[in-house]
Every structure is written in C-alpha cells, then in structure tokens.
Design a protein around this motif. Structure first.
Motif, PDB file in Angstrom:
ATOM      1  N   THR A 122       0.832  -0.913  -0.019  1.00 18.61           N
ATOM      2  CA  THR A 122       0.015  -0.045   0.063  1.00 18.61           C
ATOM      3  C   THR A 122       0.943   1.286  -0.142  1.00 18.61           C
ATOM      4  O   THR A 122       0.373   2.550  -0.116  1.00 18.61           O
ATOM      5  CB  THR A 122      -0.963  -0.047   1.021  1.00 18.61           C
ATOM      6  N   ALA A 123       2.213   0.981  -0.048  1.00 17.53           N
ATOM      7  CA  ALA A 123       3.036   2.281   0.055  1.00 17.53           C
ATOM      8  C   ALA A 123       3.004   3.054  -1.052  1.00 17.53           C
ATOM      9  O   ALA A 123       2.785   2.123  -2.443  1.00 17.53           O
ATOM     10  CB  ALA A 123       4.459   2.005   0.345  1.00 17.53           C
ATOM     11  N   THR A 124       3.347   4.456  -1.218  1.00 16.86           N
ATOM     12  CA  THR A 124       3.191   4.989  -2.536  1.00 16.86           C
ATOM     13  C   THR A 124       4.360   5.795  -2.985  1.00 16.86           C
ATOM     14  O   THR A 124       4.412   6.447  -3.869  1.00 16.86           O
ATOM     15  CB  THR A 124       2.134   6.152  -2.148  1.00 16.86           C
ATOM     16  N   ASN A 125       5.497   5.130  -2.379  1.00 16.73           N
ATOM     17  CA  ASN A 125       6.848   5.872  -2.989  1.00 16.73           C
ATOM     18  C   ASN A 125       7.506   4.860  -3.964  1.00 16.73           C
ATOM     19  O   ASN A 125       7.918   3.838  -3.632  1.00 16.73           O
ATOM     20  CB  ASN A 125       7.901   5.826  -1.607  1.00 16.73           C
ATOM     21  N   ASN A 126       7.367   5.364  -4.988  1.00 14.71           N
ATOM     22  CA  ASN A 126       7.659   4.200  -6.288  1.00 14.71           C
ATOM     23  C   ASN A 126       9.001   4.731  -6.963  1.00 14.71           C
ATOM     24  O   ASN A 126       8.923   5.677  -7.355  1.00 14.71           O
ATOM     25  CB  ASN A 126       6.457   4.014  -7.299  1.00 14.71           C
ATOM     26  N   VAL A 127       9.663   3.773  -7.145  1.00 15.35           N
ATOM     27  CA  VAL A 127      10.995   3.884  -8.150  1.00 15.35           C
ATOM     28  C   VAL A 127      10.672   4.004  -9.507  1.00 15.35           C
ATOM     29  O   VAL A 127      11.246   5.092 -10.120  1.00 15.35           O
ATOM     30  CB  VAL A 127      12.069   2.838  -7.668  1.00 15.35           C
ATOM     31  N   ASN A 128       9.791   3.290  -9.940  1.00 16.14           N
ATOM     32  CA  ASN A 128       9.462   3.453 -11.301  1.00 16.14           C
ATOM     33  C   ASN A 128       7.991   3.156 -11.450  1.00 16.14           C
ATOM     34  O   ASN A 128       7.231   2.464 -10.369  1.00 16.14           O
ATOM     35  CB  ASN A 128      10.135   2.275 -12.131  1.00 16.14           C
ATOM     36  N   SER A 135      19.216  -3.489 -10.806  1.00 14.39           N
ATOM     37  CA  SER A 135      20.477  -2.795 -11.428  1.00 14.39           C
ATOM     38  C   SER A 135      20.861  -1.965 -10.096  1.00 14.39           C
ATOM     39  O   SER A 135      20.202  -1.727  -9.300  1.00 14.39           O
ATOM     40  CB  SER A 135      20.205  -1.785 -12.516  1.00 14.39           C
ATOM     41  N   ILE A 136      22.019  -1.534 -10.156  1.00 14.39           N
ATOM     42  CA  ILE A 136      22.487  -0.633  -8.927  1.00 14.39           C
ATOM     43  C   ILE A 136      21.946   0.314  -9.086  1.00 14.39           C
ATOM     44  O   ILE A 136      21.696   1.067  -8.002  1.00 14.39           O
ATOM     45  CB  ILE A 136      24.196  -0.539  -9.273  1.00 14.39           C
ATOM     46  N   ASP A 137      21.564   1.348 -10.435  1.00 14.97           N
ATOM     47  CA  ASP A 137      20.769   2.155 -10.362  1.00 14.97           C
ATOM     48  C   ASP A 137      19.417   2.198  -9.697  1.00 14.97           C
ATOM     49  O   ASP A 137      19.137   3.258  -9.087  1.00 14.97           O
ATOM     50  CB  ASP A 137      20.760   2.651 -11.904  1.00 14.97           C
ATOM     51  N   MET A 138      18.724   1.105  -9.846  1.00 13.73           N
ATOM     52  CA  MET A 138      17.331   1.208  -9.182  1.00 13.73           C
ATOM     53  C   MET A 138      17.401   1.187  -7.766  1.00 13.73           C
ATOM     54  O   MET A 138      16.651   1.894  -6.935  1.00 13.73           O
ATOM     55  CB  MET A 138      16.660  -0.233  -9.847  1.00 13.73           C
ATOM     56  N   ILE A 139      18.561   0.314  -7.195  1.00 13.41           N
ATOM     57  CA  ILE A 139      18.847   0.195  -5.858  1.00 13.41           C
ATOM     58  C   ILE A 139      19.182   1.663  -5.313  1.00 13.41           C
ATOM     59  O   ILE A 139      18.752   2.077  -4.207  1.00 13.41           O
ATOM     60  CB  ILE A 139      19.901  -0.850  -5.427  1.00 13.41           C
ATOM     61  N   ALA A 140      20.200   2.524  -6.071  1.00 16.82           N
ATOM     62  CA  ALA A 140      20.754   3.739  -5.601  1.00 16.82           C
ATOM     63  C   ALA A 140      19.164   4.657  -5.430  1.00 16.82           C
ATOM     64  O   ALA A 140      19.189   5.470  -4.659  1.00 16.82           O
ATOM     65  CB  ALA A 140      21.537   4.290  -6.292  1.00 16.82           C
ATOM     66  N   HIS A 141      18.407   4.438  -6.261  1.00 13.61           N
ATOM     67  CA  HIS A 141      17.258   5.176  -6.541  1.00 13.61           C
ATOM     68  C   HIS A 141      16.345   4.855  -5.380  1.00 13.61           C
ATOM     69  O   HIS A 141      15.887   5.798  -4.670  1.00 13.61           O
ATOM     70  CB  HIS A 141      16.482   4.989  -7.753  1.00 13.61           C
ATOM     71  N   ALA A 142      16.222   3.857  -4.998  1.00 15.06           N
ATOM     72  CA  ALA A 142      15.334   3.293  -3.467  1.00 15.06           C
ATOM     73  C   ALA A 142      15.811   3.927  -2.365  1.00 15.06           C
ATOM     74  O   ALA A 142      15.278   4.618  -1.365  1.00 15.06           O
ATOM     75  CB  ALA A 142      15.208   1.725  -3.734  1.00 15.06           C
ATOM     76  N   LYS A 143      17.410   3.594  -2.257  1.00 15.76           N
ATOM     77  CA  LYS A 143      18.055   4.217  -1.268  1.00 15.76           C
ATOM     78  C   LYS A 143      17.928   5.709  -1.045  1.00 15.76           C
ATOM     79  O   LYS A 143      17.675   6.237   0.047  1.00 15.76           O
ATOM     80  CB  LYS A 143      19.421   3.819  -1.241  1.00 15.76           C
ATOM     81  N   THR A 144      18.245   6.450  -2.207  1.00 18.28           N
ATOM     82  CA  THR A 144      18.036   8.207  -2.325  1.00 18.28           C
ATOM     83  C   THR A 144      16.619   8.680  -1.734  1.00 18.28           C
ATOM     84  O   THR A 144      16.503   9.548  -1.063  1.00 18.28           O
ATOM     85  CB  THR A 144      18.211   8.492  -3.506  1.00 18.28           C
ATOM     86  N   ILE A 145      15.696   7.775  -2.237  1.00 18.29           N
ATOM     87  CA  ILE A 145      14.065   8.106  -1.783  1.00 18.29           C
ATOM     88  C   ILE A 145      14.040   7.844  -0.224  1.00 18.29           C
ATOM     89  O   ILE A 145      13.611   8.808   0.683  1.00 18.29           O
ATOM     90  CB  ILE A 145      13.164   7.397  -2.456  1.00 18.29           C
ATOM     91  N   LEU A 146      14.667   6.940   0.332  1.00 14.35           N
ATOM     92  CA  LEU A 146      14.492   6.578   1.757  1.00 14.35           C
ATOM     93  C   LEU A 146      15.367   7.775   2.364  1.00 14.35           C
ATOM     94  O   LEU A 146      15.109   8.469   3.566  1.00 14.35           O
ATOM     95  CB  LEU A 146      15.070   5.103   2.129  1.00 14.35           C
ATOM     96  N   GLY A 147      16.688   8.126   1.993  1.00 12.76           N
ATOM     97  CA  GLY A 147      17.512   9.042   2.414  1.00 12.76           C
ATOM     98  C   GLY A 147      16.977  10.372   2.437  1.00 12.76           C
ATOM     99  O   GLY A 147      16.789  11.168   3.429  1.00 12.76           O
ATOM    100  N   ASN A 269       4.699   5.766   5.817  1.00 14.00           N
ATOM    101  CA  ASN A 269       4.752   5.660   4.219  1.00 14.00           C
ATOM    102  C   ASN A 269       6.023   5.967   3.921  1.00 14.00           C
ATOM    103  O   ASN A 269       6.728   5.409   2.843  1.00 14.00           O
ATOM    104  CB  ASN A 269       3.700   6.330   3.854  1.00 14.00           C
ATOM    105  N   SER A 270       6.730   6.994   4.445  1.00 11.19           N
ATOM    106  CA  SER A 270       7.873   7.440   4.043  1.00 11.19           C
ATOM    107  C   SER A 270       9.082   6.481   4.072  1.00 11.19           C
ATOM    108  O   SER A 270      10.138   6.843   3.427  1.00 11.19           O
ATOM    109  CB  SER A 270       8.261   8.721   4.725  1.00 11.19           C
ATOM    110  N   GLY A 271       8.747   5.399   5.007  1.00  4.95           N
ATOM    111  CA  GLY A 271       9.903   4.726   5.206  1.00  4.95           C
ATOM    112  C   GLY A 271       9.975   3.294   4.347  1.00  4.95           C
ATOM    113  O   GLY A 271      10.784   2.365   4.464  1.00  4.95           O
ATOM    114  N   VAL A 272       8.931   3.425   3.362  1.00  5.97           N
ATOM    115  CA  VAL A 272       8.966   2.341   2.317  1.00  5.97           C
ATOM    116  C   VAL A 272       8.920   2.775   0.855  1.00  5.97           C
ATOM    117  O   VAL A 272       8.254   3.728   0.562  1.00  5.97           O
ATOM    118  CB  VAL A 272       7.603   1.621   2.501  1.00  5.97           C
ATOM    119  N   VAL A 273       9.794   2.006   0.099  1.00  9.54           N
ATOM    120  CA  VAL A 273       9.980   2.286  -1.309  1.00  9.54           C
ATOM    121  C   VAL A 273       9.558   1.136  -2.000  1.00  9.54           C
ATOM    122  O   VAL A 273       9.977  -0.125  -1.834  1.00  9.54           O
ATOM    123  CB  VAL A 273      11.419   2.534  -1.761  1.00  9.54           C
ATOM    124  N   VAL A 274       8.553   1.230  -3.102  1.00 12.87           N
ATOM    125  CA  VAL A 274       8.155   0.015  -4.016  1.00 12.87           C
ATOM    126  C   VAL A 274       8.953  -0.013  -5.336  1.00 12.87           C
ATOM    127  O   VAL A 274       9.047   1.086  -5.987  1.00 12.87           O
ATOM    128  CB  VAL A 274       6.812   0.191  -4.147  1.00 12.87           C
TER     129      VAL A 274
END
Length: 285
Positions: A122-128, A135-147, A269-274
């Motif tokens: 149900t979280a709304t923070n989406n990488v894509n 990929s490393i880019d996808m993971i870096a994107h997710a970590k950046t959203i959390l950061g 919600n801010s602590g979950v990335v999809v």
C-alpha cells in the motif's frame, strides 16, 4: 506361471513439499505493541520536523509539543485445521500425525508474511511505474528516496526481493563477490544479529531477503520493497497463539490446529519504497 513377483518398497520417511514454511518477513517489522481487545496500537513519535529556536523578545524560550501519532492495527483470527481419520493414518505412508503438526504451523507463518506484504504494497513511494531489470541504479534510486525522507541506514533496512531480482543482482560483481559483501548469508555470528536471524545478505547497508511470494512474482510487474523496520508493524497476541493436537474418539479422527490472532499495519509511508521489477526474463518456459 509368472517368473517374478516384484515387491513395491515404500519409503517411510516423508519428503517435504516445496513451500515456504517459515516467516521470512516478521523479524524485519516492528512487533512490539499494546494490545487492547482486537486492536494493537503503535505510537509513532518525533519532533514533527521542529528546528531549534532562540529566546523570544520576552527572554523566554518558546515551547512546542512533540508529534505523537497513534496507529491502530486490527487483529483477526487465523486458523489452520488438518484432519485425518484413523483408517487413513493406518493406511498412509509416513508419519501423518507429524506432518499435520508441521504443516499447520507453516500455513500460519505464510499468512503472517502475507499480511505484512499486503501492507507494504500500500506504500506510495515508487522507484518506477513499469517493470525494469534490477540494477545498481534502481537500488541507488530506492536508497535515495529513503535518505531524502530522513530514514536512517542503521542496519534496520530490509529489501524483500523476488528470486528473479536476485538473479540480476548476482550478475553484479559488487553484490556477488565477498570483496564487497561484508556480511554474508549464513556466515556465522558476524556482528549483525538482524541479518543473521533473517538469514539475509547484507550489502549496501541493506538486508536482502529473497521471498518467492511477493506480488506478481515471475511476471514483468513484480513488486519488491525496501523499507525500514519502523515503517511497518506486525501485531500478534503471542499469549493467544495455540497449537493443540487431539483425537476425536467417537468419529475416530486425529486433528491438529494452529490459531493466531495477528495483523499488520503500515506505520510510516515515508519509510517504504516500492520497486517494480521485470522478472519475466527468468520465468519458466
């Protein structure tokens, strides 16, 4: 007249069916709660983003309240009740009573993970918005959203991924090589009790757990999650959990029941990335 009389030999030791038998996600959640009736209440508390202040013109320091949010999780009862007649136990291969006791716990463990994953989804923070290969880019994107959301990387970050997601990660030298992975899965007591207890691989400050029952697994729209432990709660009335076994004499059948009162709730919600992942390239053909 027959020249041979072959005997069929049956193996008495059972071979377990391929299925998830333990909860893979429970320890990655916050599961301390105050239970009242059928409701568990989590307290999410902080300063509310307050900044430091100077004294006012009256010489006094302005006071402020803390940000206190109570999040309620409704518990539901979940059961599993295998039954088998005395004749079928006698005529069956293997120790059926032991099988009943084992599988009923496995069913409840799967339900526990299902509740957690449903809330994560149900979280709304989406990488894509559409599936792409890990990929490393996808993971870096997710970590950046959390950061950006001020989530601390304090060894309490977990990423639930599909087998296909891991297949792509294993082709990345930084993930597959021991030169880059400080905390390896099943590698003894290496100082990260969280990773060890979850049998997780720790890489890039994230505990990676492969889960075969995530939404859309095996498709072009697999849902994988990166989240902090404080972002998802799982409540269980541990005193109310029951796993009795018994025999009903009148109808001559044995039974084994597992009952749990549990529920899960997205706390922050801010602590979950999809991460929507394309795992179709590794699906069976």
């Amino acid at each position: 007249m027959a020249e041979s009389a072959f005997q069929t030999q049956y193996r008495q030791e059972m071979i377990a069916t391929f299925e998830v038998g333990v909860s893979l996600a429970y320890q990655s959640t916050t599961h301390e709660a105050v239970v009242s009736g059928n409701t568990a209440t989590f307290l999410v508390a902080g300063s509310g983003g307050a900044t430091a202040v100077t004294r006012g013109v009256n010489g006094q320091i302005p006071g402020r309240p803390n940000d206190l949010t109570q999040v309620s999780c409704t518990l539901a009862e979940w059961h599993d009740l295998p039954q088998i007649t005395g004749f079928n136990i006698c005529a069956s291969q293997g120790n059926i009573r032991t099988l009943m006791q084992r599988t009923t716990m496995e069913v409840i463990n799967r339900k526990l993970d299902d509740l957690i994953i449903t809330e994560l989804n149900t979280a709304t923070n989406n990488v894509n918005s559409t599936g792409e290969a890990a990929s490393i880019d996808m993971i870096a994107h997710a970590k950046t959203i959390l950061g950006t959301n001020k989530v601390p990387f304090d060894q309490q970050i977990t990423s639930l991924i599909t087998p296909a997601f891991e297949a792509y990660l294993e082709q990345i030298p930084e993930y597959a090589s021991a030169d880059y992975v400080n905390l390896r899965a099943l590698d003894g007591n290496n100082g990260n009790e969280f990773a060890n207890s979850m049998k997780a691989r720790n890489w890039m400050g994230v505990n990676w757990i492969v889960h075969p029952e995530l939404p859309g697994v095996g498709t072009a729209s697999e849902k994988c999650f990166m989240y902090h432990k404080s972002a998802i709660g799982c409540a269980m009335d541990t005193e109310g959990m029951k796993c009795p076994v018994g025999y009903e004499e009148e109808q001559d059948y044995s039974w084994s029941r597992c009952t749990a009162y549990t529920g899960s709730k997205l706390l922050q919600n801010s602590g979950v990335v999809v991460m929507t992942h394309d795992g179709s390239g590794y699906a069976a053909v």
